[in-house]
Design a protein around this motif. Sequence first.
Motif, PDB file in Angstrom:
ATOM      1  N   ASP A  17       0.796  -1.231   0.000  1.00 54.13           N
ATOM      2  CA  ASP A  17       0.000   0.000   0.000  1.00 54.13           C
ATOM      3  C   ASP A  17       0.828   1.279   0.000  1.00 54.13           C
ATOM      4  O   ASP A  17       0.356   2.319  -0.426  1.00 54.13           O
ATOM      5  CB  ASP A  17      -0.935   0.019   1.211  1.00 54.13           C
ATOM      6  N   ASN A  18       2.068   1.200   0.482  1.00 50.92           N
ATOM      7  CA  ASN A  18       2.900   2.398   0.539  1.00 50.92           C
ATOM      8  C   ASN A  18       3.921   2.445  -0.592  1.00 50.92           C
ATOM      9  O   ASN A  18       4.931   3.139  -0.500  1.00 50.92           O
ATOM     10  CB  ASN A  18       3.628   2.479   1.884  1.00 50.92           C
ATOM     11  N   HIS A  19       3.652   1.732  -1.667  1.00 49.68           N
ATOM     12  CA  HIS A  19       4.630   1.617  -2.747  1.00 49.68           C
ATOM     13  C   HIS A  19       4.850   2.957  -3.451  1.00 49.68           C
ATOM     14  O   HIS A  19       3.925   3.747  -3.625  1.00 49.68           O
ATOM     15  CB  HIS A  19       4.169   0.581  -3.776  1.00 49.68           C
ATOM     16  N   VAL A  20       6.100   3.192  -3.854  1.00 47.12           N
ATOM     17  CA  VAL A  20       6.452   4.386  -4.618  1.00 47.12           C
ATOM     18  C   VAL A  20       6.786   3.965  -6.041  1.00 47.12           C
ATOM     19  O   VAL A  20       7.751   3.234  -6.266  1.00 47.12           O
ATOM     20  CB  VAL A  20       7.673   5.110  -4.018  1.00 47.12           C
ATOM     21  N   ASP A  21       5.983   4.422  -6.984  1.00 50.23           N
ATOM     22  CA  ASP A  21       6.267   4.139  -8.394  1.00 50.23           C
ATOM     23  C   ASP A  21       7.206   5.211  -8.934  1.00 50.23           C
ATOM     24  O   ASP A  21       6.986   6.403  -8.727  1.00 50.23           O
ATOM     25  CB  ASP A  21       4.966   4.123  -9.196  1.00 50.23           C
ATOM     26  N   ILE A  22       8.259   4.799  -9.651  1.00 50.81           N
ATOM     27  CA  ILE A  22       9.260   5.763 -10.121  1.00 50.81           C
ATOM     28  C   ILE A  22       9.314   5.868 -11.649  1.00 50.81           C
ATOM     29  O   ILE A  22      10.220   6.505 -12.183  1.00 50.81           O
ATOM     30  CB  ILE A  22      10.659   5.429  -9.580  1.00 50.81           C
ATOM     31  N   HIS A  23       8.350   5.273 -12.326  1.00 52.28           N
ATOM     32  CA  HIS A  23       8.371   5.325 -13.796  1.00 52.28           C
ATOM     33  C   HIS A  23       6.941   5.242 -14.318  1.00 52.28           C
ATOM     34  O   HIS A  23       6.292   4.195 -14.224  1.00 52.28           O
ATOM     35  CB  HIS A  23       9.203   4.173 -14.351  1.00 52.28           C
ATOM     36  N   SER A  24       6.455   6.360 -14.871  1.00 51.98           N
ATOM     37  CA  SER A  24       5.126   6.387 -15.475  1.00 51.98           C
ATOM     38  C   SER A  24       5.022   7.614 -16.366  1.00 51.98           C
ATOM     39  O   SER A  24       5.912   8.477 -16.364  1.00 51.98           O
ATOM     40  CB  SER A  24       4.028   6.446 -14.398  1.00 51.98           C
ATOM     41  N   HIS A  25       3.928   7.687 -17.093  1.00 57.24           N
ATOM     42  CA  HIS A  25       3.728   8.786 -18.055  1.00 57.24           C
ATOM     43  C   HIS A  25       2.312   9.333 -17.856  1.00 57.24           C
ATOM     44  O   HIS A  25       1.387   8.991 -18.585  1.00 57.24           O
ATOM     45  CB  HIS A  25       3.986   8.280 -19.474  1.00 57.24           C
ATOM     46  N   LEU A  26       2.179  10.171 -16.841  1.00 59.80           N
ATOM     47  CA  LEU A  26       0.863  10.575 -16.354  1.00 59.80           C
ATOM     48  C   LEU A  26       0.571  12.060 -16.516  1.00 59.80           C
ATOM     49  O   LEU A  26      -0.547  12.491 -16.230  1.00 59.80           O
ATOM     50  CB  LEU A  26       0.721  10.182 -14.872  1.00 59.80           C
ATOM     51  N   ILE A  27       1.547  12.852 -16.931  1.00 54.32           N
ATOM     52  CA  ILE A  27       1.278  14.268 -17.167  1.00 54.32           C
ATOM     53  C   ILE A  27       0.629  14.394 -18.543  1.00 54.32           C
ATOM     54  O   ILE A  27       1.200  13.966 -19.550  1.00 54.32           O
ATOM     55  CB  ILE A  27       2.561  15.108 -17.080  1.00 54.32           C
ATOM     56  N   PRO A  28      -0.560  14.947 -18.617  1.00 54.47           N
ATOM     57  CA  PRO A  28      -1.309  14.911 -19.881  1.00 54.47           C
ATOM     58  C   PRO A  28      -0.694  15.751 -21.000  1.00 54.47           C
ATOM     59  O   PRO A  28      -0.237  16.872 -20.778  1.00 54.47           O
ATOM     60  CB  PRO A  28      -2.686  15.470 -19.493  1.00 54.47           C
TER      61      PRO A  28
END
Length: 245
Positions: A17-28
């Motif tokens: 539940d406290n995971h930190v994701d460090i790779h994504s493409h979420l800024i529109p």
Amino acid sequence: MISFFKTKPVLADLIPDNHVDIHSHLIPGVDDGAKNIEETLSLLQKMANIGFKNSITTPHIITNIWNNTEADIVKRHQEILPVVQAQTGINQFNVGIEYMLDDHFLKRLAGEKLLTLKDNYILVEMSYLNPPIQLFEIIFEIHLAGYKPILAHPERYLFYHRNTKELDKLKNTGCLFQLNLLATVDYYGATITKMADKLLHSDYYDFVGSDIHHQNHVNAFDRKVQVKNTAALEKVIQKNLFFLE
């Protein structure tokens, strides 16, 4: 009848539940990720439901494809941050960059202050066709400039599948490796999953990332893990706590 075959876990169930994701493409609208703020919010909410309560999103900078700048990305992130905080269950929504190691990167390294994931850690990637000719020079210059490179999804570079000694050399330079979580559920194909399993077995991964761009990526977290080394996978997932504020 007692079964001797352990059921493979669903990937989403391995995300704390406290995971930190460090790779994504979420800024529109800045790259091939989320297209608008509605999609950003939808993806973040569904990620939070999985366990991604903290996120460092990482838009691409690829010259002549995604001609973003650090300043533009920071500005866009600041514009959407209040909306994200108001409408999702995300505790932490920060921004870095996924830098392409190409002919223009060394100029950027010399002339710009790079956007880090935390402290001096930067996320980098390579072309899927072939590594840059001057790859080891680039890695050297990154270190010389005071940054620590994290190579995104090494399992997806097919040119290393039959030449893993080059990955050994990269590790020996101090380059860190980030596993794409979807590589463990056959999302990119069985060949990529097999390579991910091999690197997990060798304890080569330092961190993990979702690399979420769209809804199909989020949906794939409901698939069962296909790698054999699930204990190693769970161990490297825990390493992302390093990025927790």
